[in-house]
Structures are given as structure tokens and as C-alpha cells.
Design a protein around this motif. Sequence first.
Motif, PDB file in Angstrom:
ATOM      1  N   GLU A  15       0.861  -1.180   0.000  1.00 28.25           N
ATOM      2  CA  GLU A  15       0.000   0.000   0.000  1.00 28.25           C
ATOM      3  C   GLU A  15       0.903   1.237   0.000  1.00 28.25           C
ATOM      4  O   GLU A  15       1.384   1.664   1.045  1.00 28.25           O
ATOM      5  CB  GLU A  15      -0.897  -0.014   1.237  1.00 28.25           C
ATOM      6  CG  GLU A  15      -1.893   1.099   1.278  1.00 28.25           C
ATOM      7  CD  GLU A  15      -2.759   1.015   2.512  1.00 28.25           C
ATOM      8  OE1 GLU A  15      -3.369   2.042   2.849  1.00 28.25           O
ATOM      9  OE2 GLU A  15      -2.845  -0.049   3.165  1.00 28.25           O
ATOM     10  N   TYR A  17       1.996   5.081   0.024  1.00 31.69           N
ATOM     11  CA  TYR A  17       1.421   6.280   0.615  1.00 31.69           C
ATOM     12  C   TYR A  17       2.362   7.453   0.376  1.00 31.69           C
ATOM     13  O   TYR A  17       3.519   7.407   0.799  1.00 31.69           O
ATOM     14  CB  TYR A  17       1.197   6.067   2.116  1.00 31.69           C
ATOM     15  CG  TYR A  17       0.595   7.251   2.811  1.00 31.69           C
ATOM     16  CD1 TYR A  17      -0.743   7.589   2.620  1.00 31.69           C
ATOM     17  CD2 TYR A  17       1.348   8.046   3.661  1.00 31.69           C
ATOM     18  CE1 TYR A  17      -1.306   8.679   3.253  1.00 31.69           C
ATOM     19  CE2 TYR A  17       0.791   9.131   4.313  1.00 31.69           C
ATOM     20  CZ  TYR A  17      -0.537   9.443   4.097  1.00 31.69           C
ATOM     21  OH  TYR A  17      -1.088  10.527   4.728  1.00 31.69           O
ATOM     22  N   ARG A  18       1.895   8.446  -0.344  1.00 28.97           N
ATOM     23  CA  ARG A  18       2.626   9.679  -0.646  1.00 28.97           C
ATOM     24  C   ARG A  18       4.004   9.409  -1.268  1.00 28.97           C
ATOM     25  O   ARG A  18       4.991  10.062  -0.924  1.00 28.97           O
ATOM     26  CB  ARG A  18       2.755  10.547   0.598  1.00 28.97           C
ATOM     27  CG  ARG A  18       1.393  10.987   1.130  1.00 28.97           C
ATOM     28  CD  ARG A  18       1.485  12.041   2.167  1.00 28.97           C
ATOM     29  NE  ARG A  18       1.680  13.332   1.501  1.00 28.97           N
ATOM     30  CZ  ARG A  18       1.565  14.507   2.102  1.00 28.97           C
ATOM     31  NH1 ARG A  18       1.278  14.559   3.389  1.00 28.97           N
ATOM     32  NH2 ARG A  18       1.749  15.625   1.449  1.00 28.97           N
ATOM     33  N   MET A  37       2.642   6.669   8.772  1.00 31.44           N
ATOM     34  CA  MET A  37       1.836   7.564   7.931  1.00 31.44           C
ATOM     35  C   MET A  37       1.759   8.958   8.547  1.00 31.44           C
ATOM     36  O   MET A  37       1.900   9.963   7.845  1.00 31.44           O
ATOM     37  CB  MET A  37       0.424   7.012   7.739  1.00 31.44           C
ATOM     38  CG  MET A  37       0.327   5.905   6.755  1.00 31.44           C
ATOM     39  SD  MET A  37      -1.402   5.418   6.564  1.00 31.44           S
ATOM     40  CE  MET A  37      -1.221   4.101   5.393  1.00 31.44           C
ATOM     41  N   ASP A  41       3.320  12.463   6.934  1.00 31.25           N
ATOM     42  CA  ASP A  41       2.568  13.714   6.776  1.00 31.25           C
ATOM     43  C   ASP A  41       3.306  14.884   7.423  1.00 31.25           C
ATOM     44  O   ASP A  41       3.388  15.974   6.842  1.00 31.25           O
ATOM     45  CB  ASP A  41       1.169  13.575   7.385  1.00 31.25           C
ATOM     46  CG  ASP A  41       0.262  12.668   6.574  1.00 31.25           C
ATOM     47  OD1 ASP A  41       0.526  12.468   5.366  1.00 31.25           O
ATOM     48  OD2 ASP A  41      -0.706  12.148   7.146  1.00 31.25           O
TER      49      ASP A  41
END
Length: 99
Positions: A15, A17-18, A37, A41
Amino acid sequence: MGKKFGRTYGNGMIEPYRIEGAECIITAMGTIAGTAMTAVDKLWAEGMKVGLVKIRSFLPFPRKDFHAISKNVNAIGVFDRSCQTGMGACIPPDEDYAL
């Protein structure tokens, strides 16, 4: 399932993410990925381009997917809490092979 519930999980094995535009990525598995995660961020908010690849299943290791993602980054960090004395960790050997 993504259409029905509004959630997707990459291709089922990983998966991302960013990762778009990321200079480096963190790989993690299990509950640590949720914390990662949040960290990703915060790092983006501070101007650091760090992505995350959550490994949802490591057997068989998604070598092709991981190799494709790794071509676009300068560094890869591995968080693996499954390290055991005399055994090492689960993920790093497979990541090394994928690169």
C-alpha cells in the motif's frame, strides 16, 4: 471493495502512501505503518519528501512492485519489529533481493 466502502489497499500486497515525488521511502508492516503515515505527513509539512510503502503481505514478497517503486527514490528505510536474535528480520533480506 474500494468502490463499495471507499477504501483501497494498493494492489493487496503493498500500500504506497505519498510516494509520488518522494526522495526516499520508509517501508513498514503492521501497526507501525499507521504511525509511519503520521510521520510522513509531518515530514511533508516540513518540506521533506518522504513516502511510505506499507507491506501488507511479505510472502510471497512483492519484488516487482517494490523494485518499480525503488527506482524513483534515493534511499529506503526499513522499520521491522520482527527482528529476532539469531534470525534477523523478515523484510530486509527480501527488499535487498528486490533491488
